[in-house]
Design an enzyme around this catalytic site. Structure first.
Site, short mmCIF file in Angstrom:
data_model
loop_
_atom_site.label_atom_id
_atom_site.label_comp_id
_atom_site.label_asym_id
_atom_site.label_seq_id
_atom_site.Cartn_x
_atom_site.Cartn_y
_atom_site.Cartn_z
CD GLU A 164 -40.14 3.75 -29.01
OE1 GLU A 164 -40.90 4.71 -29.05
OE2 GLU A 164 -39.89 3.26 -30.02
CG PHE A 223 -39.66 19.76 -23.74
CD1 PHE A 223 -39.59 18.44 -24.14
CD2 PHE A 223 -40.82 20.27 -23.76
CE1 PHE A 223 -40.49 17.55 -23.42
CE2 PHE A 223 -41.91 19.36 -23.57
CZ PHE A 223 -41.81 17.95 -23.38
C1 FAD Z 1 -30.86 -0.43 -27.94
C2 FAD Z 1 -31.47 0.82 -28.60
C3 FAD Z 1 -32.54 0.73 -29.68
C4 FAD Z 1 -32.87 1.86 -30.28
N1 FAD Z 1 -33.59 1.77 -31.53
C5 FAD Z 1 -34.02 2.99 -31.86
C6 FAD Z 1 -34.99 2.69 -33.22
O1 FAD Z 1 -35.18 1.76 -33.68
N2 FAD Z 1 -35.19 3.88 -33.88
C7 FAD Z 1 -34.66 5.23 -33.32
O2 FAD Z 1 -35.07 6.16 -34.03
N3 FAD Z 1 -34.04 5.32 -32.36
C8 FAD Z 1 -33.77 4.27 -31.50
N4 FAD Z 1 -32.88 4.31 -30.38
C9 FAD Z 1 -32.68 5.73 -30.00
C10 FAD Z 1 -33.05 6.09 -28.61
O3 FAD Z 1 -34.73 6.42 -28.97
C11 FAD Z 1 -32.53 7.34 -28.20
O4 FAD Z 1 -31.14 6.78 -27.78
C12 FAD Z 1 -33.16 8.43 -27.10
O5 FAD Z 1 -34.18 8.99 -27.78
C13 FAD Z 1 -32.37 9.00 -26.40
O6 FAD Z 1 -31.50 9.81 -27.37
P1 FAD Z 1 -30.01 10.01 -27.13
O7 FAD Z 1 -29.46 8.84 -26.99
O8 FAD Z 1 -29.08 10.80 -28.22
O9 FAD Z 1 -29.90 10.80 -25.66
P2 FAD Z 1 -29.62 12.50 -25.42
O10 FAD Z 1 -30.94 12.96 -25.75
O11 FAD Z 1 -28.19 13.02 -25.75
O12 FAD Z 1 -29.93 12.43 -23.87
C14 FAD Z 1 -28.77 12.16 -23.00
C15 FAD Z 1 -29.40 12.47 -21.53
O13 FAD Z 1 -29.71 13.77 -21.39
C16 FAD Z 1 -31.19 13.72 -21.00
N5 FAD Z 1 -31.73 15.06 -21.54
C17 FAD Z 1 -31.77 15.28 -23.08
N6 FAD Z 1 -32.68 16.47 -23.31
C18 FAD Z 1 -32.98 16.84 -21.96
C19 FAD Z 1 -33.69 17.78 -21.55
N7 FAD Z 1 -34.39 18.99 -22.25
N8 FAD Z 1 -33.97 17.92 -20.14
C20 FAD Z 1 -33.51 17.22 -19.15
N9 FAD Z 1 -32.75 16.20 -19.62
C21 FAD Z 1 -32.29 15.94 -20.85
C22 FAD Z 1 -31.69 12.64 -21.43
O14 FAD Z 1 -32.81 12.26 -20.79
C23 FAD Z 1 -30.59 11.55 -21.31
O15 FAD Z 1 -30.38 11.26 -19.83
C24 FAD Z 1 -32.48 3.20 -29.68
C25 FAD Z 1 -31.66 3.33 -28.91
C26 FAD Z 1 -31.26 2.21 -28.13
C27 FAD Z 1 -30.28 2.21 -26.72
#
Ligand code: FAD
Length: 385
Positions: free
Chosen positions: A364, A384
């Site tokens: 989220e 961003f």
């Molecule tokens: C248990 C669990 C349940 C979930 N349930 C849902 C669900 O029901 N529906 C759904 O759609 N998603 C769900 N998610 C997904 C979740 O919303 C995403 O994991 C989250 O949005 C982050 O995306 P990512 O994991 O791809 O990380 P990434 O976007 O790859 O980010 C990796 C790291 O890089 C950082 N980062 C990324 N972009 C930037 C930037 N521009 N500047 C600085 N730092 C940055 C992030 O803060 C993070 O620390 C769930 C995740 C988990 C772990």
């Protein structure tokens, strides 16, 4: 927990009643089974009908759709009490209520609302929300899932990942790119061309069911498009705001559970012939934990007032989600330390909460993403990309 600032006075009798009934449910029905559910990495589906009978699924919606027009504080308190039990329970309710029922209510047609909302409020139909993909997390605009019209049907193709409730959901709100931009669709999970696969080997939110959704040219009727999603990605983000509100409240339930456990423990545990609670450094930790819980609750109450008054902004929600998740995680880590070796045992709830909060910190909107949202508010500059 002591209520130094008498925060209870902000709640109506009805709100206190709802909070107390969910607290009782967590104590009686969740606490006895949650350690096992966590160890077995299994969402306790047997609790769904009881959760529904508490009237908390879609509780903010009007009565005609199975809700109870509940206040934002009521919903917040429910999230807090559920997460006192386990973040998995609050995640289940958040997804069902804020990420599935809310989009159907706010973006759906009258037919979609009358088909889905009441059965969902009764817990007979379970939903999930598919936005994240293998290559698209913090940047959902980069999603690869597509939807195109073929006669009277939409054809969806792509993969969604990390989707809470997906393995047992009856319907998924799927976000996909069309020629006109990103749109939301209701996809029944028993249609040909859709498959859900349980995500294994999670070390956090183990009692929550998470899955991958594979859409292989999945055909759905034209009428399954959410008409209000014509706003594009903004429509998806409006649902996330609802869920983030619940998280801001919920995580302080987990933090309170950690604090209560640690306080109790340091009063009992003797070292150097005295209770741990009698040492200054231990008291400092307790006071720091307590202070952050009180501050976070004040923030959540203020947020709820804005929510009910219709004056809430995405930045307010980001600030509360960011602050409360960060502080809850710190509180859980402090509690883990105060329990010494016992802090790593699942016999106590602390390590389970601590591991859960790692997910809640990330989903989220990650901590960084919320910093960027508030950074843009302060500077007027979007950082961003
Ligand atoms: C248990 C669990 C349940 C979930 N349930 C849902 C669900 O029901 N529906 C759904 O759609 N998603 C769900 N998610 C997904 C979740 O919303 C995403 O994991 C989250 O949005 C982050 O995306 P990512 O994991 O791809 O990380 P990434 O976007 O790859 O980010 C990796 C790291 O890089 C950082 N980062 C990324 N972009 C930037 C930037 N521009 N500047 C600085 N730092 C940055 C992030 O803060 C993070 O620390 C769930 C995740 C988990 C772990």
């Amino acid at each position: 927990m002591e209520d130094l600032f008498q925060l209870d006075q902000h709640f109506s009798d009805e709100e206190r009643l709802i909070r107390d009934s969910v607290r009782r449910f967590v104590h009686d029905a969740v606490e006895p089974i949650i350690m096992r559910a966590n160890e077995e990495a299994k969402f306790p589906q047997e609790l769904i009908s009881e959760i529904a009978s508490l009237g908390v699924l879609g509780m903010k919606l009007p009565e005609e759709y199975g809700g109870s027009n509940a206040s934002a504080i009521s919903y917040g308190l429910v999230c807090q009490e559920l997460e006192r039990g386990d973040s998995a329970l609050r995640s289940f309710v958040s997804v069902q209520s804020s990420l599935c029922m809310y989009p159907i209510y706010s973006l759906g047609s009258e037919e979609q609302k009358s088909t889905w909302l009441s059965p969902m409020a009764r817990g007979e139909k379970i939903g999930c929300f598919g936005l994240t993909e293998p290559d698209s997390g913090s940047d959902p605009a980069s999603m690869k899932t597509t939807a195109h019209l073929a006669g009277d049907e939409w054809v969806l193709h792509g993969t969604k990942m990390w989707i809470t409730n997906a393995p047992f959901a009856d319907l998924a709100i799927i976000w996909a790119k069309t020629e006109q931009g990103i749109r939301g669709f209701i996809v029944e999970t028993d249609r040909p061309g859709i498959e859900t696969i349980e995500t294994k080997h999670k070390f956090s939110l183990r009692a929550s069911s998470t899955g991958e959704i594979v859409l292989n040219n999945c055909r759905i009727p034209k009428g399954n498009l959410l008409p209000g999603s014509e706003k594009g990605l903004g429509a998806a983000l409006s649902c996330l705001s609802q869920a983030r509100f619940g998280i801001a409240w919920g995580v302080m339930g987990a933090a309170q559970s950690c604090f209560d456990t640690a306080l109790d423990y340091v009063k009992q545990r003797q070292q150097f012939s005295k209770p741990l609670a009698s040492f200054q450094m231990i008291q400092r930790d307790l006071v720091d934990m307590y202070t952050e819980i009180e501050k976070a609750q004040c923030l959540s109450i203020e947020l709820a007032k804005h929510m009910d008054a219709g004056s809430v902004t995405a930045e307010m929600i980001s600030l509360a989600k960011m602050n409360n998740c960060r502080e809850a995680l710190q509180i859980a880590r402090k509690a883990r330390n105060l329990l010494g070796a016992n802090g790593i045992s699942l016999e106590y709830p602390v390590i389970r909460h601590m591991m859960n909060l790692e997910s809640v910190f990330t989903y989220e909107g990650t901590d960084n993403i919320h910093h960027l949202i508030i950074g843009k508010y302060l500077t007027g500059i979007a950082a961003f990309n």
